[in-house]
Design a protein around this motif. Structure first.
Motif, PDB file in Angstrom:
ATOM      1  N   LEU A 114      47.469 -24.008 -42.874  1.00 23.68           N
ATOM      2  CA  LEU A 114      48.107 -22.737 -43.228  1.00 23.68           C
ATOM      3  C   LEU A 114      47.460 -22.021 -44.419  1.00 23.68           C
ATOM      4  CD1 LEU A 114      51.869 -23.516 -42.550  1.00 23.68           C
ATOM      5  CD2 LEU A 114      50.543 -21.637 -41.567  1.00 23.68           C
ATOM      6  N   PRO A 115      47.105 -22.718 -45.520  1.00 24.36           N
ATOM      7  CA  PRO A 115      46.457 -21.981 -46.631  1.00 24.36           C
ATOM      8  C   PRO A 115      45.176 -21.275 -46.197  1.00 24.36           C
ATOM      9  CG  PRO A 115      47.134 -24.167 -47.345  1.00 24.36           C
ATOM     10  CD  PRO A 115      47.315 -24.134 -45.863  1.00 24.36           C
ATOM     11  N   HIS A 116      44.392 -21.912 -45.309  1.00 27.45           N
ATOM     12  CA  HIS A 116      43.161 -21.290 -44.838  1.00 27.45           C
ATOM     13  C   HIS A 116      43.460 -20.061 -43.982  1.00 27.45           C
ATOM     14  CE1 HIS A 116      42.064 -25.524 -45.668  1.00 27.45           C
ATOM     15  NE2 HIS A 116      40.904 -25.005 -46.054  1.00 27.45           N
ATOM     16  N   LEU A 117      44.491 -20.157 -43.141  1.00 24.15           N
ATOM     17  CA  LEU A 117      44.852 -19.019 -42.284  1.00 24.15           C
ATOM     18  C   LEU A 117      45.317 -17.830 -43.123  1.00 24.15           C
ATOM     19  CD1 LEU A 117      46.740 -20.822 -39.364  1.00 24.15           C
ATOM     20  CD2 LEU A 117      44.357 -20.060 -39.438  1.00 24.15           C
ATOM     21  N   PHE A 118      46.120 -18.105 -44.157  1.00 28.62           N
ATOM     22  CA  PHE A 118      46.574 -17.019 -45.030  1.00 28.62           C
ATOM     23  C   PHE A 118      45.401 -16.385 -45.773  1.00 28.62           C
ATOM     24  CE2 PHE A 118      50.933 -18.625 -44.556  1.00 28.62           C
ATOM     25  CZ  PHE A 118      51.634 -17.438 -44.541  1.00 28.62           C
ATOM     26  N   LEU A 119      44.453 -17.192 -46.201  1.00 29.54           N
ATOM     27  CA  LEU A 119      43.301 -16.661 -46.935  1.00 29.54           C
ATOM     28  C   LEU A 119      42.425 -15.804 -46.019  1.00 29.54           C
ATOM     29  CD1 LEU A 119      41.768 -16.567 -49.595  1.00 29.54           C
ATOM     30  CD2 LEU A 119      40.529 -18.631 -48.885  1.00 29.54           C
ATOM     31  N   ILE A 120      42.184 -16.273 -44.789  1.00 29.31           N
ATOM     32  CA  ILE A 120      41.396 -15.486 -43.830  1.00 29.31           C
ATOM     33  C   ILE A 120      42.090 -14.158 -43.531  1.00 29.31           C
ATOM     34  CG2 ILE A 120      40.589 -15.415 -41.434  1.00 29.31           C
ATOM     35  CD1 ILE A 120      40.194 -18.488 -41.661  1.00 29.31           C
ATOM     36  N   ALA A 121      43.403 -14.212 -43.319  1.00 26.39           N
ATOM     37  CA  ALA A 121      44.155 -12.979 -43.056  1.00 26.39           C
ATOM     38  C   ALA A 121      44.080 -12.028 -44.242  1.00 26.39           C
ATOM     39  CB  ALA A 121      45.608 -13.324 -42.743  1.00 26.39           C
ATOM     40  N   SER A 122      44.121 -12.566 -45.443  1.00 27.78           N
ATOM     41  CA  SER A 122      44.032 -11.737 -46.648  1.00 27.78           C
ATOM     42  C   SER A 122      42.701 -10.995 -46.706  1.00 27.78           C
ATOM     43  CB  SER A 122      44.202 -12.616 -47.893  1.00 27.78           C
ATOM     44  OG  SER A 122      43.951 -11.883 -49.070  1.00 27.78           O
ATOM     45  N   ILE A 123      41.615 -11.708 -46.423  1.00 28.87           N
ATOM     46  CA  ILE A 123      40.282 -11.096 -46.477  1.00 28.87           C
ATOM     47  C   ILE A 123      40.146  -9.997 -45.418  1.00 28.87           C
ATOM     48  CG2 ILE A 123      37.821 -11.538 -46.133  1.00 28.87           C
ATOM     49  CD1 ILE A 123      38.341 -14.372 -47.277  1.00 28.87           C
ATOM     50  N   LEU A 124      40.617 -10.292 -44.192  1.00 28.82           N
ATOM     51  CA  LEU A 124      40.495  -9.315 -43.105  1.00 28.82           C
ATOM     52  C   LEU A 124      41.369  -8.085 -43.351  1.00 28.82           C
ATOM     53  CD1 LEU A 124      40.378 -11.716 -40.025  1.00 28.82           C
ATOM     54  CD2 LEU A 124      38.491 -10.382 -40.998  1.00 28.82           C
ATOM     55  N   CYS A 125      42.549  -8.285 -43.962  1.00 33.23           N
ATOM     56  CA  CYS A 125      43.394  -7.131 -44.298  1.00 33.23           C
ATOM     57  C   CYS A 125      42.759  -6.286 -45.392  1.00 33.23           C
ATOM     58  CB  CYS A 125      44.784  -7.612 -44.736  1.00 33.23           C
ATOM     59  SG  CYS A 125      45.815  -8.215 -43.381  1.00 33.23           S
ATOM     60  N   ALA A 126      42.091  -6.947 -46.350  1.00 33.79           N
ATOM     61  CA  ALA A 126      41.426  -6.206 -47.424  1.00 33.79           C
ATOM     62  C   ALA A 126      40.317  -5.307 -46.885  1.00 33.79           C
ATOM     63  CB  ALA A 126      40.863  -7.173 -48.455  1.00 33.79           C
ATOM     64  N   LEU A 127      39.696  -5.713 -45.766  1.00 36.27           N
ATOM     65  CA  LEU A 127      38.624  -4.909 -45.184  1.00 36.27           C
ATOM     66  C   LEU A 127      39.143  -3.574 -44.631  1.00 36.27           C
ATOM     67  CD1 LEU A 127      36.542  -7.638 -43.308  1.00 36.27           C
ATOM     68  CD2 LEU A 127      36.023  -6.537 -45.490  1.00 36.27           C
ATOM     69  N   LEU A 128      40.458  -3.467 -44.444  1.00 39.86           N
ATOM     70  CA  LEU A 128      41.041  -2.207 -43.977  1.00 39.86           C
ATOM     71  C   LEU A 128      40.891  -1.090 -45.007  1.00 39.86           C
ATOM     72  CD1 LEU A 128      44.332  -3.457 -42.269  1.00 39.86           C
ATOM     73  CD2 LEU A 128      42.256  -2.623 -41.148  1.00 39.86           C
ATOM     74  N   LEU A 129      40.514  -1.450 -46.229  1.00 47.76           N
ATOM     75  CA  LEU A 129      40.258  -0.435 -47.249  1.00 47.76           C
ATOM     76  C   LEU A 129      39.124   0.508 -46.830  1.00 47.76           C
ATOM     77  CD1 LEU A 129      40.571  -2.644 -50.457  1.00 47.76           C
ATOM     78  CD2 LEU A 129      42.115  -0.798 -49.764  1.00 47.76           C
ATOM     79  N   MET A 130      38.287   0.030 -45.894  1.00 41.55           N
ATOM     80  CA  MET A 130      37.208   0.885 -45.384  1.00 41.55           C
ATOM     81  C   MET A 130      37.698   1.810 -44.278  1.00 41.55           C
ATOM     82  SD  MET A 130      33.938  -1.693 -45.244  1.00 41.55           S
ATOM     83  CE  MET A 130      34.644  -2.683 -43.916  1.00 41.55           C
ATOM     84  N   GLY A 131      38.999   1.756 -43.966  1.00 41.59           N
ATOM     85  CA  GLY A 131      39.539   2.526 -42.854  1.00 41.59           C
ATOM     86  C   GLY A 131      39.306   4.010 -42.966  1.00 41.59           C
ATOM     87  N   ASP A 132      39.526   4.578 -44.153  1.00 42.08           N
ATOM     88  CA  ASP A 132      39.330   6.019 -44.338  1.00 42.08           C
ATOM     89  C   ASP A 132      37.906   6.440 -43.992  1.00 42.08           C
ATOM     90  OD1 ASP A 132      41.796   7.013 -44.999  1.00 42.08           O
ATOM     91  OD2 ASP A 132      41.602   6.567 -47.125  1.00 42.08           O
ATOM     92  N   THR A 133      36.943   5.618 -44.437  1.00 40.74           N
ATOM     93  CA  THR A 133      35.536   5.935 -44.189  1.00 40.74           C
ATOM     94  C   THR A 133      35.193   5.812 -42.711  1.00 40.74           C
ATOM     95  OG1 THR A 133      34.959   5.114 -46.396  1.00 40.74           O
ATOM     96  CG2 THR A 133      33.167   5.324 -44.798  1.00 40.74           C
ATOM     97  N   LEU A 134      35.667   4.730 -42.079  1.00 36.19           N
ATOM     98  CA  LEU A 134      35.325   4.467 -40.685  1.00 36.19           C
ATOM     99  C   LEU A 134      36.004   5.438 -39.721  1.00 36.19           C
ATOM    100  CD1 LEU A 134      35.447   0.558 -40.659  1.00 36.19           C
ATOM    101  CD2 LEU A 134      33.426   2.023 -40.686  1.00 36.19           C
ATOM    102  N   LEU A 135      37.131   6.012 -40.140  1.00 41.21           N
ATOM    103  CA  LEU A 135      37.863   6.922 -39.268  1.00 41.21           C
ATOM    104  C   LEU A 135      37.492   8.383 -39.476  1.00 41.21           C
ATOM    105  CD1 LEU A 135      41.429   5.314 -39.347  1.00 41.21           C
ATOM    106  CD2 LEU A 135      39.826   5.339 -37.436  1.00 41.21           C
ATOM    107  N   LYS A 136      36.660   8.657 -40.492  1.00 39.44           N
ATOM    108  CA  LYS A 136      36.236  10.039 -40.700  1.00 39.44           C
ATOM    109  C   LYS A 136      35.380  10.505 -39.529  1.00 39.44           C
ATOM    110  CE  LYS A 136      36.322  10.289 -45.765  1.00 39.44           C
ATOM    111  NZ  LYS A 136      35.515  10.378 -46.994  1.00 39.44           N
TER     112      LYS A 136
END
Length: 371
Positions: free
Chosen positions: A219-241
């Motif tokens: 579980l700790p590894h799954l939460f950490l992986i999910a955290s990293i992948l959610c953080a990548l959504l910060l690029m959403g504004d750029t990718l959706l332009k």
């Protein structure tokens, strides 16, 4: 299932009564929306919500791999949600009326209930013997110094955090899409469908992971992986332009050239008619499938952990589903009514990633990640 059919049919009557109520009309808009939706849809949704834990309990009794059994039930249930979302959003709403769709759902539930009743009468379940009774759950290697009650609560906390994060990501996604391509049925259908697809795939993979590895260590590894992948959504504004990443992908995949859009009006309109929804779907798929898939792996692993520590399997399964749904409810209202307007989308994304990372760190520091 029969009760769900009856209550689903009552939606039509309740909608007419509540929609024309003078009491509802006097309420503030936000309260009126919440109250109307709750009165109309809560009773059938509540009964429908009892079906999946019951099926999961039965599936676990028939299987030697509890994680896979739970994950498969979750995956197929979510696959049904995906089919219903795309079928309704892209086909049924435009081809039929709302009442026809509701009546069709009632018919499906009614036929299913009648079929199950007939099967139970024709082939009654054999009385359970000592040999056929499901074996007691294998207890995990929990630190004896930990409070037993707290150890049983923790899986519910994990699925609550997962459900909370999924809905926060979905609502942030709707905000990002509205900035880039406006609010349309294609945006919402694509977002809901892709999020559900991620959850379904995650449930399936999470079940396999739960049977292969110790849930406490995983579980700790799954939460950490999910955290990293959610953080990548910060690029959403750029990718959706404009042009969005989905538009670029569709143009490349289908070899659509600028000259194709400058042809005669009938030809160009035909291309645009399928290019826009396809581009929206591709953008949503690229951005949101991976984080929701990672978040979807958590509930089967947490369920396996809960079953290992539970005395009553059915109650443990029901609690996992309930707390996951409660997390989704809290995430929906908290994000939609407060966080987005108060913090903005990027701050909400950071908060989701931070909470998931914090859960992972807390698990490791408390010893759960080394059980």
């Amino acid at each position: 299932v029969g009760g769900a059919a009856v209550l689903s049919l009552s939606v039509l009557l309740t909608n007419d009564l509540v929609g024309g109520s003078a009491l509802m009309a006097a309420l503030p808009q936000s309260l009126r929306i919440v109250s109307t939706i709750t009165i109309i849809f809560f009773p059938p949704a509540c009964v429908l919500g009892t079906i999946q834990p019951t099926i999961a309990r039965w599936a676990i009794e028939q299987s030697t791999r509890t994680g896979s059994a739970f994950g498969n039930v979750g995956a197929w249930g979510t696959a049904g949600n995906i089919l219903g979302t795309f079928l309704t959003g892209f086909v049924l709403l435009s081809a039929f009326g709302v009442k026809s769709i509701v009546l069709s759902s009632v018919a499906v539930l009614g036929v299913t209930a009648a079929g199950l009743l007939a099967l139970s009468l024709l082939w009654p379940a054999p009385e359970s013997s000592q040999e056929n009774r499901p074996k007691a759950p294998i207890k995990s290697k929990v630190d004896p110094r930990q409070d037993e009650g707290w150890a049983r609560i923790m899986p519910n906390v994990f699925v609550f955090a997962s459900g909370l994060s999924i809905m926060m990501v979905e609502l942030v996604g709707s905000r990002l899409l509205s900035h880039a391509s406006g609010t349309s049925i294609y945006s919402w259908t694509s977002l809901i469908g892709v999020v559900l697809a991620g959850i379904s795939i995650g449930n399936f993979l999470g079940g396999k992971i739960a049977d292969r590895f110790d849930p406490s260590r995983t579980l700790p590894h799954l939460f950490l992986i999910a955290s990293i992948l959610c953080a990548l959504l910060l690029m959403g504004d750029t990718l959706l332009k404009s042009p969005s990443v989905g538009s670029e992908f569709v143009h490349w995949a289908f070899r659509v050239k600028p000259d194709d859009l400058s042809r005669s009006s009938s030809e160009s309109s035909t291309i645009v008619s399928w290019l826009m929804p396809t581009s929206i779907f591709a953008s949503v798929f690229i951005l949101f499938l991976a984080p929701t898939c990672a978040l979807g792996t958590i509930s089967p692993v947490a369920a396996k952990l809960a079953l290992e520590r539970a005395e009553k399997a059915g109650q443990a399964i029901g609690n996992v589903y309930a707390w996951g749904a409660i997390g989704s409810i809290v995430g929906s209202f908290l994000t939609g009514f407060l966080l987005i307007s108060l913090m903005g989308t990027k701050a909400v994304i950071c908060a989701v990633a931070g909470v998931l990372a914090l859960v992972s760190v807390c698990m490791v520091s408390s010893g759960l990640g080394h059980a």
